[in-house]
Scaffold this motif. Structure first.
Motif, mmCIF file in Angstrom:
data_model
loop_
_atom_site.group_PDB
_atom_site.id
_atom_site.type_symbol
_atom_site.label_atom_id
_atom_site.label_comp_id
_atom_site.label_asym_id
_atom_site.label_seq_id
_atom_site.Cartn_x
_atom_site.Cartn_y
_atom_site.Cartn_z
ATOM 1 N N VAL A 1 0.863 -1.176 0.000
ATOM 2 C CA VAL A 1 0.000 0.000 0.000
ATOM 3 C C VAL A 1 0.897 1.223 0.000
ATOM 4 C CG1 VAL A 1 -1.654 1.377 1.324
ATOM 5 C CG2 VAL A 1 -1.924 -1.106 1.198
ATOM 6 N N ALA B 1 -1.532 3.221 9.736
ATOM 7 C CA ALA B 1 -0.568 2.500 8.909
ATOM 8 C C ALA B 1 -0.210 1.157 9.541
ATOM 9 C CB ALA B 1 0.692 3.342 8.704
ATOM 10 N N ALA C 1 -0.787 -2.598 7.979
ATOM 11 C CA ALA C 1 0.332 -3.523 7.824
ATOM 12 C C ALA C 1 0.070 -4.839 8.547
ATOM 13 C CB ALA C 1 1.615 -2.871 8.340
ATOM 14 N N VAL D 1 3.314 -1.168 4.054
ATOM 15 C CA VAL D 1 2.723 0.154 3.939
ATOM 16 C C VAL D 1 3.839 1.177 3.783
ATOM 17 C CG1 VAL D 1 1.292 1.925 5.034
ATOM 18 C CG2 VAL D 1 0.703 -0.498 5.301
#
Length: 253
Positions: free
Chosen positions: A229, A240, A244, A250
């Motif tokens: 991402v 985040a 993850a 991420v």
């Protein structure tokens, strides 16, 4: 509180309650109603709220989907950074598929001129941009073109994707969450996105931070199906980390 922080809180409140009111927001944040109206205008331009008399409603409640041209005008600096970071995921040669979208279009513009790749797209504007690059082989997926997103959809495109194997799928999304995965308002577009991910060895999501606070009608992937991402620093560290933990790497550009 910075304007962006206030706008994110307004968006969260709208999604929790189904609607926000200008006067009440002004009282809550200790700012003028004119400031709140500017915030709502910014959020509407970002495609996440729709202004109504006296306040705003989240777009998910209306089934509203902003046109590509409108989405292309917001979060421009963030989208540029995301696109540049995505270049690290390009293979040296081989094939990629690039989904239609305002952030993925920045990736198309940033593709290095000396890289020899086969690029599959489902967007006539992206195909036009790429067709002039001498080192690229451009494959345009056929099908019905959705006027709102300028993406080709339905059986013709899905059948073509089912016969392809690419190294990387660079994907766009309208919404993304740990619980609901990657979502978009239109089921036909969701089916194309699902087929793109299925034909790729790796899937890379390009999405600015505003995409991680909403859910839309049709899911096309879980986070476990996404390898990377790439977003911007507007996504906080806790969000985040939660993304993850669901599977993908991420990157905050």
């Amino acid at each position: 509180m910075y304007a962006e922080e206030r706008q994110q809180e307004i968006l969260r409140m709208a999604r929790d309650a189904g609607r926000v009111d200008v006067v009440r927001l002004a009282e809550q944040f200790g700012v003028t109603t004119e400031t709140i109206r500017r915030d709502l205008t910014a959020l509407e331009r970002a495609g996440v709220l729709r202004r109504v008399h006296g306040g705003a409603i989240p777009v998910e409640r209306l089934g509203f989907e902003p046109a590509l041209a409108a989405r292309d005008e917001v979060m421009t600096a963030e989208k540029e950074r995301i696109a540049k970071a995505a270049l690290a995921e390009l293979p040296q040669d081989g094939a990629v598929v690039i989904d239609a979208g305002s952030t993925t279009s920045r990736l198309v513009q940033a593709l290095p001129p000396d890289r020899e790749l086969t690029v599959v797209v489902n967007s006539p504007p992206l195909a036009t941009t790429l067709a002039t690059r001498p080192n690229l082989t451009v494959l345009m997926l056929g099908g019905r073109v959705r006027g709102r997103t300028l993406a080709t959809v339905e059986d013709w495109a899905i059948q073509q994707l089912s016969q392809l194997n690419v190294d990387v799928a660079f994907m766009a999304t309208n919404g993304c969450s740990v619980a609901k995965g990657l979502t978009t308002p239109d089921p036909a577009e969701a089916a194309i996105k699902r087929a793109m991910i299925a034909c790729a060895d790796r899937a890379v999501l390009l999405a600015d931070h505003t995409k991680f606070s909403g859910t839309y009608l049709a899911r096309f992937a879980t986070l476990g199906e996404i390898d990377v991402v790439i977003t911007d620093t507007g996504l906080d560290a806790d969000q985040a980390a939660a993304l993850a933990a669901a599977g993908p790497e991420v990157v905050r550009a």
